[in-house]
Design a protein around this motif. Structure first.
Motif, PDB file in Angstrom:
ATOM      1  N   GLN B  40       0.789  -1.229   0.000  1.00 52.13           N
ATOM      2  CA  GLN B  40       0.000   0.000   0.000  1.00 52.13           C
ATOM      3  C   GLN B  40       0.825   1.284   0.000  1.00 52.13           C
ATOM      4  OE1 GLN B  40      -3.235  -0.298   2.923  1.00 52.13           O
ATOM      5  NE2 GLN B  40      -3.141  -2.510   2.701  1.00 52.13           N
ATOM      6  N   ASP B 130      -8.846  12.930  -0.807  1.00 51.45           N
ATOM      7  CA  ASP B 130      -9.934  11.970  -0.967  1.00 51.45           C
ATOM      8  C   ASP B 130     -10.316  11.424   0.401  1.00 51.45           C
ATOM      9  OD1 ASP B 130     -11.638   9.920  -1.495  1.00 51.45           O
ATOM     10  OD2 ASP B 130     -10.243   8.785  -2.771  1.00 51.45           O
ATOM     11  N   LEU B 133     -10.722   7.661   1.401  1.00 50.59           N
ATOM     12  CA  LEU B 133      -9.615   6.822   1.877  1.00 50.59           C
ATOM     13  C   LEU B 133      -9.554   6.836   3.393  1.00 50.59           C
ATOM     14  CD1 LEU B 133      -6.872   7.872  -0.689  1.00 50.59           C
ATOM     15  CD2 LEU B 133      -7.986   5.639  -0.530  1.00 50.59           C
ATOM     16  N   GLU B 134      -9.966   7.955   3.993  1.00 45.03           N
ATOM     17  CA  GLU B 134      -9.965   8.066   5.450  1.00 45.03           C
ATOM     18  C   GLU B 134     -11.035   7.165   6.046  1.00 45.03           C
ATOM     19  OE1 GLU B 134      -9.153  11.902   8.193  1.00 45.03           O
ATOM     20  OE2 GLU B 134     -11.033  11.938   7.086  1.00 45.03           O
ATOM     21  N   GLY B 136     -12.156   4.501   4.632  1.00 42.89           N
ATOM     22  CA  GLY B 136     -11.903   3.104   4.284  1.00 42.89           C
ATOM     23  C   GLY B 136     -12.846   2.530   3.261  1.00 42.89           C
ATOM     24  N   PRO B 139     -12.200   0.694  -3.350  1.00 43.20           N
ATOM     25  CA  PRO B 139     -12.042   1.346  -4.650  1.00 43.20           C
ATOM     26  C   PRO B 139     -13.021   0.768  -5.670  1.00 43.20           C
ATOM     27  CG  PRO B 139     -10.219  -0.160  -4.243  1.00 43.20           C
ATOM     28  CD  PRO B 139     -11.036  -0.118  -2.991  1.00 43.20           C
TER      29      PRO B 139
END
Lengths: 156, 362
Positions: B40, B130, B133-134, B136, B139
């Motif tokens: 990651q 974005d 992403l925080e 979770g 995608p």
């Protein structure tokens, strides 16, 4: 040691070694256990991790230069019947390198080669080909066509 | 001169325990695994491999974790580790023309054979944080499109070379020795092989700044990105006991072909010139900077006046290595008590002499 000089045989062995080097541990361990549980290979050298200096070419096609190193693990084994197998894999993976060496030794025995091909090499090649296909189709979706815009004042 | 000191063992030991504790951070937050870093924080791993000059994703991920995300510390760890391993051999030169391409762009031709594929890129993103992403969020599914498995992607520079409009690379002489600055100290003038090795492991920030300086007029090279390609190439190593080269697997590399202007000379028709960049993993900024600096360092070859820092081989190659640089800068933190006492005694004596001279004059 003297190796067979038949270029076709060397090329076939190189292709096989390339697949052994890319195999997962299970892809080697499971067929070896199933078909050759008593292969009896012994280590000619202790399995060892080391480095290979990777070379690039100036401009992509010119004279060589040293780009940087990569870790590599190597194993050398011998079967009771005398075939010597070499395993070289990128990274520090002693178990994979030794299994690759055993597989390479078995591949050299004409009696075992057909089964090595069917039981070990074919599944690895199938997986790698599927992975390559997936990467290619994912990449193809990002194919881009740029258009050159004609500027307003030039269009007239 | 540096004079060593003794003592402080307990404090040092406790400081390292404290470091380990702070590295772990808040115990309420799950510990980061090296596999997570490898998968990651891939571009951090790639940079540590490139500048650590060792391709090993697992080791680079461990180094990033151990260094608490300090890139240069992680690079230092990798460089130190490589000295513990024997070298089995050298690879055959990587064939980047045979790459399994994941990204390939050109700023010089929009319709190049094989086409342009953007691949996984930050280009054309809006650089807006974005917050998904925080929280979770997963995608979106990856898009796919039909691909020709046998399609080839010739290098852009080969296309221009077909019309003889670009300089050819000096052909490979298999008998010629290839310089290795991990084995022999760097001497000047260095050959292009040693320059490329030095730049490949050089600090990205340093090379980026130098590359930028050439664009701003400090050694103008008028560059175009002929091509950037990212993907996997096979590694083969010649094994003495076997007598042939053995494939070891694949590595990911980024290659940049920079195309630069050249006016020609009395004897040579005008041709484009070139700069070259290559690095481990996805390292586009690094590969571009390397290519620009490689070209700038070729000033003498093209009878260009050497007046800018990026054209000064000794300056560039002597200061590009961030492990050397940080070693010398950071050693200033270590106790220099004896040194400093000597300086103190000297400055006191200067003061005494000045005072005495002043009194004598009065």
């Amino acid at each position: 040691m003297s190796e067979p000089a038949d270029p076709d045989l060397i090329e076939a062995r190189r292709r096989a070694m390339g697949l052994f080097a890319r195999a997962t541990e299970a892809e080697l361990r499971e067929p070896l256990q199933q078909h050759w549980p008593d292969h009896g290979a012994r280590d000619l050298k202790p399995v060892e991790a080391g480095l290979v200096m990777l070379r690039g070419r100036t401009g992509g096609d010119g004279a060589a230069f040293n780009l940087g190193e990569a870790s590599v693990t190597r194993a050398v084994v011998e079967l009771p019947t005398g075939e010597r197998g070499f395993g070289h894999v990128l990274g520090r993976h002693p178990a994979r390198a030794r299994l690759a060496a055993v597989a390479d030794a078995l591949w050299q025995s004409e009696a075992a080669r057909t089964l090595v091909q069917a039981a070990i090499l074919s599944p690895i090649a199938t997986r790698l080909s599927a992975e390559k296909g997936r990467h290619q189709t994912e990449t193809a979706a990002t194919r881009v066509d740029f258009f050159t815009m004609v500027r307003g004042e030039d269009a007239a | 001169m540096y004079v060593a000191v003794k003592g402080g063992e307990r404090a040092i030991d406790n400081a390292h325990k404290l470091l380990a504790d702070k590295r772990r951070g808040d115990r309420e937050v799950p510990e980061l695994s090296t596999a997570q870093i490898r998968e990651q924080l891939t571009l951090a791993v790639d940079r540590v491999m490139t500048e650590g000059s060792l391709y090993d994703r697992d080791l680079a991920a461990l180094a990033v974790k151990q260094a608490r995300g300090d890139m240069i510390e992680a690079i230092f760890l990798l460089r130190a580790y490589r000295t513990t391993l024997p070298r089995f051999g050298v690879s055959e030169p990587l064939e980047t023309a045979q790459m399994l391409v994941r990204r390939r762009i050109s700023a010089t031709y929009k319709d190049l054979p094989g086409g342009q594929v953007l691949g996984p890129t930050f280009d054309y993103t809006h650089r807006l944080l974005d917050f998904g992403l925080e929280s979770g969020s997963e995608p979106a599914a990856v898009a796919t499109a039909p691909a020709d498995p046998d399609a080839t992607m010739p290098r852009v520079t080969d296309i221009i070379a077909g019309e003889d409009l670009i300089e050819r690379n000096p052909p490979a002489d298999p008998a010629a020795p290839v310089g290795d600055l991990t084995r022999d100290p760097l001497n000047f003038p260095a050959g292009r092989d040693l320059r490329l090795q030095n730049l490949a492991r050089g600090d990205e920030g340093f090379l980026l700044a130098l590359a930028y300086s050439t664009q701003r007029g400090y050694g103008r090279t008028h560059p175009f990105v002929g091509e950037i390609r990212l993907g996997e190439v096979e590694v083969e190593m010649f094994v003495e006991d076997l007598g042939f080269a053995v494939p070891l697997g694949d590595i990911t590399v980024t290659e940049c072909q920079m195309v630069n202007q050249f006016k020609g000379s009395a004897t040579e028709p005008p041709r484009f010139t070139r700069g070259y960049g290559l690095g481990f993993g996805h390292c586009e900024r690094k590969a571009m900077s390397m290519a620009l600096v490689d070209r700038a360092l070729r000033a003498d070859e093209f009878d260009e006046e050497r007046k800018a820092p990026a054209q000064d081989e000794e300056f560039v190659l002597s200061h590009s290595d961030n492990v050397q640089a940080t070693g010398f800068v950071e050693h200033l933190k270590l106790p220099h008590y004896v040194d400093f006492q000597a300086e103190l005694a000297f400055i006191r004596q200067m003061r005494r002499e000045q005072t005495a001279a002043k009194e004598a004059a009065e």
